[in-house]
Scaffold this motif. Structure first.
Motif, PDB file in Angstrom:
ATOM      1  N   ILE A 144       0.907  -1.228   0.141  1.00  0.00           N
ATOM      2  CA  ILE A 144      -0.132   0.027  -0.031  1.00  0.00           C
ATOM      3  C   ILE A 144       0.851   1.324  -0.027  1.00  0.00           C
ATOM      4  N   TRP A 145       2.038   1.182   0.915  1.00  0.00           N
ATOM      5  CA  TRP A 145       3.007   2.356   0.801  1.00  0.00           C
ATOM      6  C   TRP A 145       3.382   2.622  -0.425  1.00  0.00           C
ATOM      7  N   CYS A 146       3.680   1.540  -1.365  1.00  0.00           N
ATOM      8  CA  CYS A 146       4.152   1.687  -2.689  1.00  0.00           C
ATOM      9  C   CYS A 146       3.517   2.276  -3.686  1.00  0.00           C
ATOM     10  N   LEU A 147       2.061   1.679  -3.484  1.00  0.00           N
ATOM     11  CA  LEU A 147       1.144   2.553  -4.311  1.00  0.00           C
ATOM     12  C   LEU A 147       0.657   3.833  -3.998  1.00  0.00           C
ATOM     13  N   CYS A 148       0.672   4.339  -2.782  1.00  0.00           N
ATOM     14  CA  CYS A 148       0.358   5.487  -2.385  1.00  0.00           C
ATOM     15  C   CYS A 148       1.678   6.567  -2.488  1.00  0.00           C
ATOM     16  N   ASN A 149       2.734   6.045  -2.752  1.00  0.00           N
ATOM     17  CA  ASN A 149       3.744   6.966  -2.687  1.00  0.00           C
ATOM     18  C   ASN A 149       4.693   6.835  -4.103  1.00  0.00           C
ATOM     19  N   PRO A 150       3.824   7.175  -5.030  1.00  0.00           N
ATOM     20  CA  PRO A 150       4.657   6.749  -6.538  1.00  0.00           C
ATOM     21  C   PRO A 150       5.692   7.761  -6.864  1.00  0.00           C
ATOM     22  N   SER A 162       7.901   8.683  -4.455  1.00  0.00           N
ATOM     23  CA  SER A 162       9.065   8.397  -3.819  1.00  0.00           C
ATOM     24  C   SER A 162      10.125   7.823  -4.535  1.00  0.00           C
ATOM     25  N   TRP A 174       6.722   0.763  -9.348  1.00  0.00           N
ATOM     26  CA  TRP A 174       6.063   0.788  -8.132  1.00  0.00           C
ATOM     27  C   TRP A 174       4.861   0.332  -8.232  1.00  0.00           C
ATOM     28  N   GLY A 177       4.031  -2.872  -5.787  1.00  0.00           N
ATOM     29  CA  GLY A 177       2.717  -2.590  -4.644  1.00  0.00           C
ATOM     30  C   GLY A 177       1.690  -3.818  -4.979  1.00  0.00           C
TER      31      GLY A 177
END
Length: 194
Positions: A29-35, A37, A159, A163
């Motif tokens: 989820i972090w990967c999908l929400c922080n593209p 990053s 990402w 994700g």
């Protein structure tokens, strides 16, 4: 000690796959929400996540040292995960992104294939869920293959693949833990099938 008694003792640790599944879902989820990053930050978070999963696998393996013939696989996976985590933390920044891409992709493929054997191990206790477990694993493997090909298609979509692959693998681990918990409830403490 009977095989069913051994299985009962192993299933009493159903919560460990649940925790590892939550770690994978959280990272996905972090990967999908922080593209936006950078892959460098993603690499360090991945290294920390698989290090934590490795510790839980070691706990699971050593907790089942006397109860399960397969305890060595959990210990080996835990050691590999911890070593991979340490390796990523100590990679030079110039090599970190490439190391992360190949390490994460190969790791998802490895754990998904290993998870197929876990699914087959519970087949006779809960055959209905095997189809769903296999589908989640196939999605994870497919996304990991696309993830490994990510450098060819461009880093912008990497990402997304990682994700999705981590979320589907995390869902598999949580579903597996719930199936094991259900099996555990149906076995009496003496290990004789109910």
């Amino acid at each position: 000690m009977s095989n069913s008694n051994l299985f009962y003792r192993v299933t009493s640790f159903w919560w460990i796959p649940m925790i590892t599944g939550l770690v994978f879902i959280g990272f996905g989820i972090w990967c999908l929400c922080n593209p936006v990053s950078s892959l460098t930050i993603m690499a360090y978070i991945f290294a920390g996540a698989i290090g934590a999963v490795g510790v839980f696998n070691l706990i699971y393996g050593f907790a089942n040292l006397k109860n399960n013939h397969g305890w060595g696989w959990a210990v080996a996976a835990g050691i590999i995960e911890i070593l991979c985590s340490i390796w990523l933390f100590f990679l030079p920044a110039t090599w970190l992104v490439q190391g992360f891409i190949f390490c994460a992709g190969l790791y998802i493929i490895f754990v998904s294939i290993n998870a197929i054997s876990e699914s087959l191990g519970i087949y006779r206790y809960s055959s209905f869920w095997i189809v769903w477990l296999f589908l989640l694993l196939l999605v994870s493997i497919g996304c990991a293959c696309f993830f490994l090909a990510g450098p060819i298609f461009g880093a912008a979509v990497v990402w997304i693949y990682i994700g999705i692959s981590f979320i589907t693998y995390g869902c598999f681990r949580i579903l597996l833990s719930l199936v094991i918990r259900k099996i555990n409830k149906n076995l009496p403490p003496d290990g004789e099938p109910g």
